[in-house]
Design a protein around this motif. Sequence first.
Motif, short mmCIF file in Angstrom:
data_model
loop_
_atom_site.label_atom_id
_atom_site.label_comp_id
_atom_site.label_asym_id
_atom_site.label_seq_id
_atom_site.Cartn_x
_atom_site.Cartn_y
_atom_site.Cartn_z
N VAL A 36 15.86 43.45 51.33
CA VAL A 36 16.79 43.09 50.26
C VAL A 36 16.13 43.36 48.92
N LEU A 37 16.90 43.93 48.00
CA LEU A 37 16.38 44.27 46.67
C LEU A 37 17.16 43.50 45.62
N PHE A 38 16.46 43.04 44.60
CA PHE A 38 17.10 42.37 43.46
C PHE A 38 16.79 43.19 42.21
N ASP A 39 17.84 43.76 41.63
CA ASP A 39 17.73 44.65 40.47
C ASP A 39 17.01 45.95 40.84
N THR A 40 17.03 46.90 39.89
CA THR A 40 16.56 48.25 40.25
C THR A 40 15.57 48.85 39.27
N GLY A 41 15.50 48.35 38.05
CA GLY A 41 14.77 49.08 37.01
C GLY A 41 15.68 50.10 36.35
N PRO A 42 15.17 50.82 35.35
CA PRO A 42 15.99 51.69 34.50
C PRO A 42 16.24 53.08 35.10
N PRO A 43 17.32 53.74 34.67
CA PRO A 43 17.63 55.09 35.17
C PRO A 43 16.80 56.16 34.47
N THR A 44 15.51 56.15 34.74
CA THR A 44 14.58 57.13 34.15
C THR A 44 13.79 57.75 35.30
N PRO A 45 13.13 58.89 35.07
CA PRO A 45 12.27 59.47 36.13
C PRO A 45 11.21 58.47 36.61
N GLU A 46 10.63 57.70 35.67
CA GLU A 46 9.62 56.69 36.05
C GLU A 46 10.27 55.62 36.92
N GLY A 47 11.48 55.22 36.56
CA GLY A 47 12.18 54.21 37.33
C GLY A 47 12.45 54.68 38.75
N VAL A 70 21.33 47.91 31.49
CA VAL A 70 20.80 49.16 32.04
C VAL A 70 19.38 49.03 32.60
N ASP A 71 18.55 48.19 31.99
CA ASP A 71 17.17 48.07 32.49
C ASP A 71 17.11 47.36 33.84
N ALA A 76 21.39 51.63 40.30
CA ALA A 76 22.27 51.21 41.41
C ALA A 76 22.86 52.44 42.10
N ASN A 77 23.29 53.42 41.31
CA ASN A 77 23.84 54.63 41.92
C ASN A 77 22.78 55.42 42.69
N PHE A 78 21.60 55.49 42.14
CA PHE A 78 20.47 56.16 42.80
C PHE A 78 20.21 55.49 44.16
N VAL A 79 20.27 54.17 44.19
CA VAL A 79 20.08 53.43 45.44
C VAL A 79 21.18 53.81 46.44
N LEU A 80 22.42 53.88 45.96
CA LEU A 80 23.53 54.25 46.85
C LEU A 80 23.32 55.65 47.42
N ARG A 130 23.29 57.16 22.21
CA ARG A 130 21.92 57.61 21.90
C ARG A 130 20.89 56.70 22.56
N ASN A 131 21.14 55.43 22.55
CA ASN A 131 20.21 54.47 23.16
C ASN A 131 20.45 54.30 24.66
N LYS A 132 21.37 55.09 25.20
CA LYS A 132 21.68 55.06 26.64
C LYS A 132 21.91 53.62 27.14
N VAL A 133 22.76 52.93 26.41
CA VAL A 133 23.03 51.54 26.75
C VAL A 133 23.84 51.43 28.05
N PHE A 134 24.68 52.43 28.28
CA PHE A 134 25.51 52.41 29.49
C PHE A 134 25.04 53.48 30.46
N THR A 135 25.18 53.20 31.72
CA THR A 135 24.82 54.20 32.73
C THR A 135 26.03 54.41 33.62
N THR A 136 25.95 55.36 34.53
CA THR A 136 27.11 55.60 35.39
C THR A 136 27.39 54.36 36.25
N THR A 137 28.66 54.06 36.34
CA THR A 137 29.09 52.92 37.17
C THR A 137 28.75 53.23 38.63
#
Length: 321
Positions: A36-47, A70-71, A76-80, A130-137
């Motif tokens: 089980v995972l809680f949260d994912t980290g940010p949508p960046t290559p490092e993440g 977002v952080d 979440a999508n990457f996990v899916l 610009r600040n990438k506040v939103f990510t893909t749903t």
Amino acid sequence: MRSLRPWSIMQQHTVQTPYMVGEVHFYSTELDSELVLFDTGPPTPEGEACLLENVDLKRLKYLFITHCHVDHYGLANFVLQHSHAEVFIPRRDAIKLQRHAERMDRIGELLGGYGFGDDFIVQLRESFERNKVFTTTPERFGIVEDSDPPARLGIGYLACPGHSQSDLVYLVEESAVTGDVLLRNIFQAPLLDIDLDSFKGRFRNYDAYCSSLLNLEQLRGRRIMPGHRQYVEGVDESILFYVRTLLERAAQLRPLGSLPLNRIIDHIFQGRLTEPFFVYLKASEIVFMLDFLEDPVLLKGALEKIGLFDRVSTLYTAITG
Ligand SMILES: [Zn+2]
């Protein structure tokens, strides 16, 4: 028999983010032999690299999100895409994602009501991009409050809105995964937003925070797993830091309270705060402080109920007296 099961270990994973807040933590554990995972980290290559390295996504069964900032949920999508896991998000976050455009319009109207012009609102939307506040749903998700898996896995949760409308704390055996609800020496801005239940008027972060204090009290004695800064000194210490910061900043605002919000920001920052996203964060914080100044007794009552008022009574009286 849950009582015969050895307590599982909650593992903390850490990754740098490009955001002001710095590092973020997400957590994994085994419950009934299920990962089980809680949260994912940010949508960046490092993440992405951090997630792949630390979590066996092939085995992952469930992802639970504390709040859709977002952080914390940006992968979440990457996990899916890289697992067969089911993703669960808080109910109000689901509304936020589903009615995104409408919400943005309403937030613009709220800011308009506080004296911000149309230019600012257009720039704010660009600044969110610009600040990438939103990510893909996430392509598919369930709603924590409507789903069976939390209870089946023995995961409890507490709603602790304030920072956002949706913050959930997950209770896993002796641990509590707290997202941005309890942090060490960070004053997480209570974000100005439309009320996601009614879509009419703004969400009252201050009122929510005061009610949430009664839930936060229930976390005493648990191992706190925060979203940032590795650990907290304790539930009380974290609450007291937040309340003291609120009181100190409210004291600075008190003489300015009759000005329109955009003028208050001009007055405090003398034109130095220009990035619209940061102006929005400051505006959010100031609305929260002004709500406090209007009804300080609400906070006082909540702090008395959880036995913490005496620790801030001098500061409180200096500001409200
Ligand atoms: Zn955060």
